[in-house]
Scaffold this active site. Sequence first.
Site, PDB file in Angstrom:
ATOM      1  N   HIS A  78     -77.774  74.703  12.256  1.00  0.00           N
ATOM      2  CA  HIS A  78     -76.664  73.790  11.952  1.00  0.00           C
ATOM      3  C   HIS A  78     -76.781  73.305  10.520  1.00  0.00           C
ATOM      4  O   HIS A  78     -77.833  72.816  10.118  1.00  0.00           O
ATOM      5  CB  HIS A  78     -76.682  72.587  12.902  1.00  0.00           C
ATOM      6  CG  HIS A  78     -76.195  72.905  14.280  1.00  0.00           C
ATOM      7  ND1 HIS A  78     -75.286  72.129  14.952  1.00  0.00           N
ATOM      8  CD2 HIS A  78     -76.491  73.931  15.106  1.00  0.00           C
ATOM      9  CE1 HIS A  78     -75.041  72.667  16.140  1.00  0.00           C
ATOM     10  NE2 HIS A  78     -75.764  73.759  16.264  1.00  0.00           N
ATOM     11  N   TYR A 207     -71.962  62.180  16.254  1.00  0.00           N
ATOM     12  CA  TYR A 207     -72.499  60.844  16.537  1.00  0.00           C
ATOM     13  C   TYR A 207     -71.317  59.881  16.446  1.00  0.00           C
ATOM     14  O   TYR A 207     -70.742  59.730  15.369  1.00  0.00           O
ATOM     15  CB  TYR A 207     -73.552  60.443  15.504  1.00  0.00           C
ATOM     16  CG  TYR A 207     -74.876  61.183  15.619  1.00  0.00           C
ATOM     17  CD1 TYR A 207     -75.056  62.442  15.054  1.00  0.00           C
ATOM     18  CD2 TYR A 207     -75.961  60.602  16.288  1.00  0.00           C
ATOM     19  CE1 TYR A 207     -76.280  63.109  15.153  1.00  0.00           C
ATOM     20  CE2 TYR A 207     -77.185  61.253  16.383  1.00  0.00           C
ATOM     21  CZ  TYR A 207     -77.339  62.511  15.817  1.00  0.00           C
ATOM     22  OH  TYR A 207     -78.546  63.148  15.912  1.00  0.00           O
ATOM     23  N   PRO A 298     -84.102  57.707  20.278  1.00  0.00           N
ATOM     24  CA  PRO A 298     -83.694  59.103  20.098  1.00  0.00           C
ATOM     25  C   PRO A 298     -82.628  59.372  19.035  1.00  0.00           C
ATOM     26  O   PRO A 298     -82.433  60.525  18.658  1.00  0.00           O
ATOM     27  CB  PRO A 298     -83.170  59.500  21.483  1.00  0.00           C
ATOM     28  CG  PRO A 298     -82.760  58.218  22.111  1.00  0.00           C
ATOM     29  CD  PRO A 298     -83.682  57.173  21.582  1.00  0.00           C
ATOM     30  N   LYS A 302     -86.040  62.386  16.044  1.00  0.00           N
ATOM     31  CA  LYS A 302     -87.284  62.542  15.281  1.00  0.00           C
ATOM     32  C   LYS A 302     -88.538  62.720  16.158  1.00  0.00           C
ATOM     33  O   LYS A 302     -89.596  63.137  15.658  1.00  0.00           O
ATOM     34  CB  LYS A 302     -87.492  61.326  14.366  1.00  0.00           C
ATOM     35  CG  LYS A 302     -86.496  61.260  13.242  1.00  0.00           C
ATOM     36  CD  LYS A 302     -86.703  62.415  12.273  1.00  0.00           C
ATOM     37  CE  LYS A 302     -85.574  62.563  11.302  1.00  0.00           C
ATOM     38  NZ  LYS A 302     -85.345  63.918  10.848  1.00  0.00           N
ATOM     39  N   TYR A 390     -82.412  63.276   7.825  1.00  0.00           N
ATOM     40  CA  TYR A 390     -82.054  64.013   9.041  1.00  0.00           C
ATOM     41  C   TYR A 390     -82.725  65.387   9.075  1.00  0.00           C
ATOM     42  O   TYR A 390     -83.287  65.782  10.102  1.00  0.00           O
ATOM     43  CB  TYR A 390     -80.529  64.152   9.150  1.00  0.00           C
ATOM     44  CG  TYR A 390     -80.083  64.465  10.563  1.00  0.00           C
ATOM     45  CD1 TYR A 390     -79.780  63.431  11.451  1.00  0.00           C
ATOM     46  CD2 TYR A 390     -79.999  65.777  11.016  1.00  0.00           C
ATOM     47  CE1 TYR A 390     -79.405  63.702  12.758  1.00  0.00           C
ATOM     48  CE2 TYR A 390     -79.620  66.058  12.326  1.00  0.00           C
ATOM     49  CZ  TYR A 390     -79.319  65.006  13.192  1.00  0.00           C
ATOM     50  OH  TYR A 390     -78.961  65.289  14.483  1.00  0.00           O
TER      51      TYR A 390
HETATM   52  C1  PHB Z   1     -80.138  66.299  21.945  1.00  0.00           C
HETATM   53  O1  PHB Z   1     -79.488  67.338  21.793  1.00  0.00           O
HETATM   54  O2  PHB Z   1     -80.740  66.062  23.006  1.00  0.00           O
HETATM   55  C2  PHB Z   1     -80.174  65.284  20.859  1.00  0.00           C
HETATM   56  C3  PHB Z   1     -79.571  65.569  19.650  1.00  0.00           C
HETATM   57  C4  PHB Z   1     -79.575  64.629  18.645  1.00  0.00           C
HETATM   58  C5  PHB Z   1     -80.188  63.410  18.844  1.00  0.00           C
HETATM   59  C6  PHB Z   1     -80.825  63.129  20.037  1.00  0.00           C
HETATM   60  C7  PHB Z   1     -80.809  64.072  21.057  1.00  0.00           C
HETATM   61  O3  PHB Z   1     -80.168  62.489  17.846  1.00  0.00           O
END
Ligand code: PHB
Length: 396
Positions: A78, A207, A298, A302, A390
Amino acid sequence: MGTLKQLRTQVGIVGAGPAGLTLARLLERQGVDAVVLEDRSRDYVEHRIRAGVLEQGSVDLLVEAGVAERMKREGAVHEGIELQFAGERHRIALSELTGGHSIVVYGQTEVVKDLINARISSGGPLLFDVDDVHLSDIASDAPKVTFRHGGEAFELSCDIVAGCDGYHGPCRAAVPQGALRSYERDYPFAWLGILAAVAPSNDELVYAHHESGFALLSMRTPQLSRLYVQCRPNDDLANWPDERIWEQLQLRLGLPGWNLAEGLVLEKGITPMRSLVYEPMQHGSLYLAGDACHIVPPTGAKGLNLALHDVKVLAEAVVEFYRSRSRKWLEGYSERCLRRVWRAEHFSWWMTSMLHRPADGNEFEIKLQLAQLRYIVSSLAAATSLAENYVGLPTV
Ligand code: PHB
Ligand code: APR
């Protein structure tokens, strides 16, 4: 009580999560012996659904460890993520902003399966379903791990013990009271996550900041979506029938002209949110790594990446110890890891605070969140800062 069977290895590793398994693999490649002890079954460990975003450095480490073949085939690179707020979506061009760095979406569960397969094919000791793991003599240079396995009791003598046993494991608890200091922050919310049998409705992660609460669109494969909604910290899954989850996802992720496709919910769970660091990450001959010594919320994904970085540093120090018989590198382990740990703690706390609905609905805080989100999507400097964190900052 039968007799204690005596075993000997160089590094005793407690826990077969990403930290313990990767450490075992890195050591094996350098000719250092290890025994990995895991209290759960192989089936359990291979089906535990966790996060799924790998930083470039994590990908490189798995390549170096020779366990990246399937990830290279099935993982998705990505080059951007999307931030959604005030009814609009904005792309953060991770790769453009970071001189070509990207992330790979590949489930932690899959990383663990690949590591277990590699360990088993090479014949390195990896014991599942062990009980009563107990550490002794960690203040000395001859620590021991006792445990039960298949109805027998064992004592494993080691030079070094690696505590890769997650937050609830016994290793950190073996350190004498007062030798570690903890730094902690709880959040007044949690995530409810689902795995759904439906093609992801967006190519990149989204997000979303929304007045009803945060939501995240993520994915595992071209046929599997991973989605989350903010919920209360002590929320009960019983409050969240599938229809309510989809309704909230539609509300929080929805945009005119865009449709979130729904599918069968294959798995559902609540992830608590907390920030926690124990310092130092070592005591005597015990070295802690991953969730055993630090937890991040989460948001920003990280946790897995920090665990992998810890064991990279630890493996280098252990190899250097056997090469030179000097403890210098081992002594510097915690300090070397903690810089990166605290950077990730800050980033995870910042992303979390910016994106979640405050528990008391404080309007001042919501205005600040929106101001910060607008700044990120309008300032190259602010977007670059998010992007470089990130994709993962350099080691030191
Ligand atoms: C996930 O795909 O489980 C996932 C992706 C991004 C995050 C947290 C979890 O910030
Ligand atoms: N004896 C042996 N093993 C144990 C014991 C015990 N008493 N207690 C716990 N374990 C095992 C757990 O069953 C688990 O398999 O230790 C392992 C720890 O693995 P993880 O929890 O996956 O932690 P870690 O390897 O540090 O990876 C961190 O996992 O929780 C996520 O978000 C986190 O992505 C991050 C990653």
